[in-house]
Design an enzyme around this catalytic site. Structure first.
Site, short mmCIF file in Angstrom:
data_model
loop_
_atom_site.label_atom_id
_atom_site.label_comp_id
_atom_site.label_asym_id
_atom_site.label_seq_id
_atom_site.Cartn_x
_atom_site.Cartn_y
_atom_site.Cartn_z
N GLU A 24 -6.60 0.29 -8.64
CA GLU A 24 -7.13 1.36 -9.47
C GLU A 24 -8.61 1.12 -9.73
O GLU A 24 -9.08 -0.01 -9.76
CB GLU A 24 -6.40 1.40 -10.81
CG GLU A 24 -4.92 1.71 -10.70
CD GLU A 24 -4.23 1.66 -12.04
OE1 GLU A 24 -3.13 2.25 -12.14
OE2 GLU A 24 -4.76 1.05 -12.99
N ASP A 141 -13.67 1.10 8.14
CA ASP A 141 -12.99 2.27 7.58
C ASP A 141 -14.03 3.28 7.07
O ASP A 141 -13.87 3.85 6.00
CB ASP A 141 -12.04 1.87 6.47
CG ASP A 141 -11.06 2.99 6.09
OD1 ASP A 141 -10.82 3.86 6.95
OD2 ASP A 141 -10.56 2.99 4.96
N PRO A 144 -15.78 10.03 5.27
CA PRO A 144 -16.49 10.77 4.21
C PRO A 144 -16.13 10.32 2.80
O PRO A 144 -17.00 10.29 1.92
CB PRO A 144 -16.06 12.22 4.47
CG PRO A 144 -15.78 12.27 5.94
CD PRO A 144 -15.17 10.95 6.27
N ALA A 145 -14.88 9.96 2.57
CA ALA A 145 -14.47 9.56 1.22
C ALA A 145 -15.10 8.24 0.81
O ALA A 145 -15.12 7.90 -0.38
CB ALA A 145 -12.95 9.47 1.13
#
Length: 748
Positions: A24, A141, A144-145
């Site tokens: 998280e 990895d 865009p995110a």
């Protein structure tokens, strides 16, 4: 993490801003420096499950922290701090004010971004990648995110959680697992898909995929079938971007297609070359790339995609719009069928339909292809879990569970298997009450359908016990563990691995109940059995032996604990290697035991060697290195070498204050050691000043009635007494006694 709002007495968690593969992310306030930060948290598995994977997950997080903290570049997210608090691994980063590129595309209604923005982002990303690649780091990895554009236009790369050190490929391979390529299918390079070794050119391919999507509004291979996406990356030339968007400058299209070459050797040599070409394109109308073979499809060959790719979903792409229309969003996109969808079953309707069509209650027999597709999706969920992406795994298992229940019925073993995995992901994402509810249901149905002693029934019941322990209900957990253990011994035998795992959990839970002798004895029995069944150096055997040593220490049986820790350290060195974190942890505990036994000269030698090894493996300022230095300083004092102890404590305190902050618990512990040394040297006025600093900081962070705060005030009173200020000392002792009594009676 909602129940642990303060991390290390410094970082106040304010609100949850995201969940990802490593845990998280919270918006938080750094109480020491008065600034807002982002805190990334990971709660590793408890001891009940696969210990080797738990270690991998912990080490991957630490690797992320060390890699990210070493990067200092305008285009890379800054890492301020990292460590572990109450079993929670945490990473403190700058709080970015902006939107990631995926969100920007969504904000733009999935239309491509303006050319000027694409060029600006591309140039910044090329510069950032050139820097990280120069450090020997491959992101692996890039998507865009993982790229955020701040409000001032700065673009930053985030999440080096699966970064790969070019000089340490063997280590990272162990972290990711044999045959598992990490990344997101829409942005993965052909060599990454093929399970081959990757270098910085894989990141360049991913950058090409990102720029293609920014320029056209769709990824290069915008397919709903994960297998088709992988084949596309490997074998199919991408459609030229200007066929989607004719006004796109030719030189930008050429750069993108050059990045998307199938063979690494046909791509640009490095990111600096891309940056230079983009910069040159700002002042010229066109730019011709170096002569390379075009990105034509390779000759026909047998597929070389590894088996793990058959358990993949398409993943989340930044934008959904493409030439085939709008694909499903959210969970529907994540869990889309990879084969032709089954014929609609009108007995139930999708959630978005206004109402189901009423038909007779008959359940058609699902086709083998449909069941196979569900099995693949179930396995994909398991793979996500193995990678620590528990939230995504939970979504996958919930969707499969619902579909299996519709097609097979609520009591079918496959349906229950999916619901079991749903519960497992709930447990791993901090929802033990929800996990307990789900496990209880699965256990009850399995008992009715399969029988109370079936291994699957017992597995569900054992997990209910674990969830009860998580919820602070150890007595109920003990009752459940005891019942499951009896059934496992009766049906499987006392030496079955599942039986031994249950007994290990039972031993741990006995410690929670305060039954230390029983806990120690049970753990020792499990360790003996595991040594006989698995071998004395098996990681599971050594984990249990470590727990035995810990229990012995709690019982003040330090000589026995020392022998046990030494055996564990030697076994781990043989099995895991001398520099493995678990090996070093066992060596540290041998130093603790030697100190407790009054053998401080030996402890000093252990800590000196450990400090050197920790510094070599982790770095001189790593928390574990500093922890070993703390042990060294303590034992210098025990040997009466107080001038050396004072110098060591002061140096350590300065490093911790610089790296962790003035109010960090570790910094305050070191400051207290400074005060202790000053007292032993007879420098009581200086010692009083240090004790008061520690007490004030602990009261500010922890509260006046916290045990550590009260201990600090007692230290201060002792110091006042040594200075002949008896009245002040008595008054302070009285205040401490009142607070301790109030604490003991619950504040009444």
């Amino acid at each position: 993490m909602a129940d642990a709002r303060l991390i290390q007495g410094r970082y106040q968690l304010l609100d949850l801003i995201g969940r990802g593969g490593m845990g998280e992310v919270w918006r938080a306030r750094d109480e020491s420096l008065g600034r807002q930060v982002a805190v990334k948290c990971l709660r590793p598995h408890g001891p009940h499950h696969d210990q080797s994977f738990t270690r991998v997950l912990r080490e991957r997080f630490r690797r992320e922290a060390r890699v990210a903290a070493a990067l200092q570049h305008r285009g890379v997210t800054v890492v301020h701090d990292f460590g572990e608090s109450d079993g929670v691994l945490f990473l403190v980063m700058e709080l970015l004010k902006g939107r990631n590129l995926s969100q920007l595309l969504e904000d733009n209604e999935r239309r491509p971004l303006p050319v000027a923005d694409i060029v600006d982002i591309a140039e910044q990303m090329a510069d950032a990648l050139a820097y990280t690649h120069q450090q020997g780091i491959v992101h692996r990895d890039l998507k865009p995110a993982n790229i955020v554009r701040l409000t001032d236009g700065t673009a930053k790369i985030c999440d080096f959680g699966i970064a790969r050190l070019g000089a340490d490929i063997g280590f990272t391979t162990r972290l990711t697992g044999t045959g598992i390529a990490m990344g997101t299918p829409h942005y993965m390079s052909p060599e990454q898909i093929g399970g081959e070794e990757v270098d910085q050119r894989s990141d360049l391919y991913s950058l090409g995929c990102v720029l293609y999507e920014l320029a056209t509004g769709t990824p290069p291979f915008d397919l709903d079938d994960a297998w088709a996406i992988l084949i596309g990356h490997r074998d199919t030339p991408p459609r030229p971007p200007r066929e989607h968007r004719p006004e796109l400058p030719a030189h930008l299209e050429e750069i993108i297609l050059h990045l998307l070459a199938k063979e690494p050797g046909q791509r640009p040599h490095d990111a600096r070359e891309i940056g230079a070409r983009i910069g040159a394109a700002r002042t010229t109308s066109a730019l011709t790339p170096p002569e390379v073979a075009g990105p034509a499809a390779p000759a026909s060959r047998e597929p070389r995609l590894p088996s793990w790719t058959r358990g993949m979903t398409t993943g989340h792409k930044a934008a959904g719009a493409g030439p085939r229309g709008t694909p499903p969003q959210g969970l529907a996109a994540l869990c889309a069928e990879w084969t032709a969808p089954p014929a609609p079953d009108h007995d139930s309707a999708p959630d978005h339909d206004p109402a189901p069509v009423p038909v007779a209650k008959t359940t058609p027999t699902p086709s083998p292809s449909t069941l196979a597709a569900l099995a693949k999706r179930h396995n994909a969920g398991l793979s996500l879990g193995r990678l620590g992406r528990w939230a995504e795994a939970g979504e996958m298992h919930r969707a499969v569970a619902a579909e299996r229940e519709r097609l097979l019925g609520a009591d079918h073993p496959d349906t229950l298997a999916s619901r079991y995995e749903v519960a497992f992901t709930l447990s791993r994402t901090g929802h033990p009450a929800d996990a307990l509810r789900e496990y209880t249901h699965v256990a009850q149905v399995r008992a009715r359908v399969l029988g109370p002693d079936h291994p699957d029934t017992l597995a569900a019941r054992q997990e209910t016990a674990y969830a009860l322990g998580q919820l602070g209900r150890p007595l109920e957990a003990h009752q459940e563990y005891t019942a499951v253990l009896a059934a496992r011994e009766r049906t499987m035998g006392p030496d079955h691995p599942d039986t031994l795992r249950c007994r290990h959990n039972l031993a741990f839970n006995l410690g929670r109940l305060g039954r230390l002798e029983d806990s120690c004895r049970t753990a020792a029995e499990v360790a003996t059995a595991r040594a006989r069944v698995l071998g004395p150096d098996h990681p599971d055997t050594l984990v249990t032996r470590y727990e035995v040593a810990y229990a012995l220490g709690q019982l003040d049986r330090w000589a026995e604990a020392l022998d046990c820790y030494r055996e564990v350290a030697e076994g781990r060195e043989r099995t895991l290697g001398p520099d493995h974190p678990d090996t070093l942890a066992a060596r540290h505990e041998t130093g603790v035991c030697l100190g407790r036994l009054g053998r401080s000269a030996e402890a000093l030698g252990v800590y000196r060697e450990l400090v050197a090894d920790r510094a070599r493996v982790h770095g001189a300022t790593h928390p574990e290195t500093l922890r070993a230095r703390h042990g060294l300083g303590v034992n210098l004092g025990r040997l009466g070498r107080w001038e050396e102890a004072l110098a060591e404590s002061r140096d350590l305190c300065a490093i911790r204050e610089r790296t962790l902050g003035a109010d960090h618990p570790d910094t305050l512990i070191s400051r207290r050691e400074v005060a202790v040394a000053l007292g032993w040297l007879g420098r009581w006025p200086d010692a009083l000043a240090e004790y008061r600093t520690v007490a004030a900081a602990r009261e500010r962070v922890l509260g006046a009635d916290h045990p550590d705060s009260l201990t600090s005030r007692s230290d201060e009173a002792h110091c006042l007494q040594q200075l002949g200020r008896g009245a002040e000392a008595v008054e302070l002792y009285r205040r401490v006694a009142v607070l301790r009594e109030r604490q003991a009676t619950g504040g009444h």
